[in-house]
Motif scaffolding. Structure first.
Motif, PDB file in Angstrom:
ATOM      1  N   HIS A  17       0.801  -1.229   0.000  1.00  0.00           N
ATOM      2  CA  HIS A  17       0.000   0.000   0.000  1.00  0.00           C
ATOM      3  C   HIS A  17       0.834   1.278   0.000  1.00  0.00           C
ATOM      4  O   HIS A  17       0.309   2.356  -0.315  1.00  0.00           O
ATOM      5  CB  HIS A  17      -0.943   0.000   1.206  1.00  0.00           C
ATOM      6  N   LEU A  18       2.127   1.162   0.323  1.00  0.00           N
ATOM      7  CA  LEU A  18       2.977   2.345   0.377  1.00  0.00           C
ATOM      8  C   LEU A  18       4.203   2.229  -0.520  1.00  0.00           C
ATOM      9  O   LEU A  18       5.008   3.159  -0.586  1.00  0.00           O
ATOM     10  CB  LEU A  18       3.417   2.605   1.826  1.00  0.00           C
ATOM     11  N   GLY A  19       4.331   1.094  -1.178  1.00  0.00           N
ATOM     12  CA  GLY A  19       5.400   0.942  -2.162  1.00  0.00           C
ATOM     13  C   GLY A  19       6.760   0.601  -1.612  1.00  0.00           C
ATOM     14  O   GLY A  19       7.754   0.652  -2.356  1.00  0.00           O
ATOM     15  N   GLY A  20       6.850   0.236  -0.339  1.00  0.00           N
ATOM     16  CA  GLY A  20       8.154  -0.135   0.204  1.00  0.00           C
ATOM     17  C   GLY A  20       8.040  -0.671   1.606  1.00  0.00           C
ATOM     18  O   GLY A  20       7.118  -0.320   2.363  1.00  0.00           O
ATOM     19  N   ALA A  21       8.977  -1.529   1.979  1.00  0.00           N
ATOM     20  CA  ALA A  21       8.991  -2.111   3.312  1.00  0.00           C
ATOM     21  C   ALA A  21       9.621  -1.142   4.313  1.00  0.00           C
ATOM     22  O   ALA A  21      10.428  -0.277   3.946  1.00  0.00           O
ATOM     23  CB  ALA A  21       9.774  -3.419   3.296  1.00  0.00           C
ATOM     24  N   PRO A  22       9.284  -1.248   5.588  1.00  0.00           N
ATOM     25  CA  PRO A  22       9.910  -0.395   6.601  1.00  0.00           C
ATOM     26  C   PRO A  22      11.359  -0.807   6.867  1.00  0.00           C
ATOM     27  O   PRO A  22      11.690  -1.994   6.847  1.00  0.00           O
ATOM     28  CB  PRO A  22       9.039  -0.620   7.843  1.00  0.00           C
ATOM     29  N   ILE A  23      12.204   0.199   7.095  1.00  0.00           N
ATOM     30  CA  ILE A  23      13.602  -0.074   7.436  1.00  0.00           C
ATOM     31  C   ILE A  23      13.953   0.456   8.824  1.00  0.00           C
ATOM     32  O   ILE A  23      15.024   0.161   9.340  1.00  0.00           O
ATOM     33  CB  ILE A  23      14.567   0.542   6.387  1.00  0.00           C
ATOM     34  N   GLU A  24      13.051   1.231   9.424  1.00  0.00           N
ATOM     35  CA  GLU A  24      13.320   1.765  10.760  1.00  0.00           C
ATOM     36  C   GLU A  24      11.999   2.096  11.443  1.00  0.00           C
ATOM     37  O   GLU A  24      11.060   2.587  10.807  1.00  0.00           O
ATOM     38  CB  GLU A  24      14.179   3.028  10.666  1.00  0.00           C
ATOM     39  N   VAL A  25      11.936   1.819  12.744  1.00  0.00           N
ATOM     40  CA  VAL A  25      10.783   2.206  13.551  1.00  0.00           C
ATOM     41  C   VAL A  25      11.099   3.538  14.221  1.00  0.00           C
ATOM     42  O   VAL A  25      12.072   3.650  14.973  1.00  0.00           O
ATOM     43  CB  VAL A  25      10.452   1.146  14.605  1.00  0.00           C
ATOM     44  N   LEU A  26      10.298   4.550  13.952  1.00  0.00           N
ATOM     45  CA  LEU A  26      10.508   5.880  14.519  1.00  0.00           C
ATOM     46  C   LEU A  26       9.890   6.009  15.903  1.00  0.00           C
ATOM     47  O   LEU A  26      10.457   6.650  16.792  1.00  0.00           O
ATOM     48  CB  LEU A  26       9.931   6.945  13.590  1.00  0.00           C
ATOM     49  N   PHE A  27       8.716   5.435  16.083  1.00  0.00           N
ATOM     50  CA  PHE A  27       8.054   5.436  17.394  1.00  0.00           C
ATOM     51  C   PHE A  27       6.902   4.452  17.346  1.00  0.00           C
ATOM     52  O   PHE A  27       6.484   3.997  16.277  1.00  0.00           O
ATOM     53  CB  PHE A  27       7.538   6.838  17.763  1.00  0.00           C
ATOM     54  N   ARG A  28       6.382   4.133  18.515  1.00  0.00           N
ATOM     55  CA  ARG A  28       5.164   3.333  18.602  1.00  0.00           C
ATOM     56  C   ARG A  28       4.397   3.763  19.847  1.00  0.00           C
ATOM     57  O   ARG A  28       4.993   4.022  20.890  1.00  0.00           O
ATOM     58  CB  ARG A  28       5.467   1.833  18.699  1.00  0.00           C
ATOM     59  N   SER A  29       3.085   3.884  19.728  1.00  0.00           N
ATOM     60  CA  SER A  29       2.236   4.162  20.880  1.00  0.00           C
ATOM     61  C   SER A  29       1.011   3.262  20.807  1.00  0.00           C
ATOM     62  O   SER A  29       0.595   2.833  19.727  1.00  0.00           O
ATOM     63  CB  SER A  29       1.821   5.637  20.918  1.00  0.00           C
ATOM     64  N   GLN A  30       0.451   2.984  21.965  1.00  0.00           N
ATOM     65  CA  GLN A  30      -0.703   2.087  22.039  1.00  0.00           C
ATOM     66  C   GLN A  30      -1.704   2.668  23.017  1.00  0.00           C
ATOM     67  O   GLN A  30      -1.452   2.740  24.213  1.00  0.00           O
ATOM     68  CB  GLN A  30      -0.254   0.697  22.510  1.00  0.00           C
ATOM     69  N   GLN A  31      -2.850   3.127  22.486  1.00  0.00           N
ATOM     70  CA  GLN A  31      -3.960   3.519  23.338  1.00  0.00           C
ATOM     71  C   GLN A  31      -5.208   2.864  22.752  1.00  0.00           C
ATOM     72  O   GLN A  31      -5.303   1.644  22.756  1.00  0.00           O
ATOM     73  CB  GLN A  31      -4.061   5.045  23.410  1.00  0.00           C
ATOM     74  N   VAL A  32      -6.140   3.655  22.257  1.00  0.00           N
ATOM     75  CA  VAL A  32      -7.281   3.054  21.567  1.00  0.00           C
ATOM     76  C   VAL A  32      -6.808   2.417  20.264  1.00  0.00           C
ATOM     77  O   VAL A  32      -7.253   1.337  19.874  1.00  0.00           O
ATOM     78  CB  VAL A  32      -8.372   4.107  21.301  1.00  0.00           C
ATOM     79  N   SER A  33      -5.872   3.080  19.576  1.00  0.00           N
ATOM     80  CA  SER A  33      -5.278   2.583  18.338  1.00  0.00           C
ATOM     81  C   SER A  33      -3.815   2.239  18.581  1.00  0.00           C
ATOM     82  O   SER A  33      -3.170   2.770  19.485  1.00  0.00           O
ATOM     83  CB  SER A  33      -5.367   3.632  17.222  1.00  0.00           C
TER      84      SER A  33
END
Length: 307
Positions: A17-33
């Motif tokens: 859907h975005l034309g490329g695989a991820p190479i780095e995680v910038l951040f992650r948060s978990q609440q309702v989503s």
């Protein structure tokens, strides 16, 4: 968070859907989503959001997209909502920068009310299917015997942890909120400090478009007038600051509320504060919101009923 800790479906979803695989995680948060910031192979930074969906997500993303197209300060969606098993997933542009505006003074309330008035004016021109069911913290109109909407993870906990004053405030506010015939409109139901970023006196970004709701304008404004200062655990603003927010909102919109709308605004602030205080009590959160509600409920409810 490392790449190997991402959900199994996410790398392939990004490629498709975005034309490329991820190479780095910038951040992650978990609440309702679940919200994950990623850098893709193309060096493009994106944000992917996933949440269990009750039919709301497509409308929320459509609204966010239209506001971004009009130049409203919010992240532009990069994909429509895509179903991944039980999850509704979409990607949006990464919009970093800006600062949280902290404080609950009347002056800060006025600044926030100006943004909320602009936001509501923009939403008035957007036509989508109502994003229902509403978020639970503004779902006072769900049929049922008690003051709360049915929420399994809260309802199964020890309700004796919730102080009587919280329940009484919710019951009285809900009674007032159900006794009106005001039309529902589209609005942002989680207008809190933590969801806004500022550059000086200019708002840079409004986040959390998952929290759109379909309630009377006055009720949405009233909820925002109580919660605008929350930056982390929910708080309840001082009465004088909520009053400043409500007055400024009407001035910026160029339309004074009717006495009925004023009452509904104050009642909505009480009910949302009670909902948040209940959740904090059940989940071991800080008691500040409940303490503020205890101190303010009588006066806020007096204003809600016009007594």
């Amino acid at each position: 968070m490392n790449l190997d800790e991402l959900p199994e479906w996410l790398p392939a979803w990004c490629r498709d859907h975005l034309g490329g695989a991820p190479i780095e995680v910038l951040f992650r948060s978990q609440q309702v989503s679940t919200v994950v910031g990623l850098r893709l192979q193309s060096e493009r930074d994106v944000v992917v959001k996933a949440r269990e969906d009750g039919g709301r997500a497509a409308a929320c993303v459509a609204v966010q997209s239209r506001l971004a197209e009009r130049g409203f300060p919010c992240a532009r969606p990069l994909t429509p909502v895509v179903e991944v098993g039980p999850l509704a997933v979409h990607a949006e542009e990464f919009r970093p920068g800006g600062e949280v505006l902290r404080g609950d003074s009347p002056g800060i309330a006025v600044r926030c009310a100006e943004v909320f008035a602009r936001l509501m004016a923009e939403l008035a021109g957007v036509k989508v299917a109502p994003p229902v069911p509403n978020p639970p913290w503004v779902r006072w109109d769900e049929p049922g015997p008690g003051p709360w909407p049915a929420i399994g993870f809260l309802d199964g906990l020890d309700q004796s942890l919730v102080s009587e004053h919280i329940v009484v405030a919710a019951e009285r506010a809900r009674e007032r909120l159900l006794a009106h015939d005001l039309p529902c409109v589209l609005g942002h139901a989680d207008f809190e400090a933590q969801n806004l970023r500022w550059q000086g006196r200019r708002v840079r970004a409004v986040h959390d478009w998952d929290s759109l709701a379909w309630q009377p304008e006055a009720a949405l404004v009233g909820a925002a007038s109580g919660s605008f200062a929350s930056d982390g655990p929910p708080t309840l603003a001082p009465i004088e600051s909520s009053e400043a927010f409500l007055t400024a909102y009407q001035d910026f919109r160029g339309r004074p509320f009717t006495p009925e709308e004023v009452g509904i605004a104050w009642a909505a602030g009480v009910w949302m504060a009670a909902y948040n205080a209940r959740e904090m009590a059940l989940c071991g959160g800080p008691p500040a919101g409940g303490d503020a509600l205890r101190e303010q409920a009588a006066e806020r409810l007096r204003r809600a009923t016009g007594a």
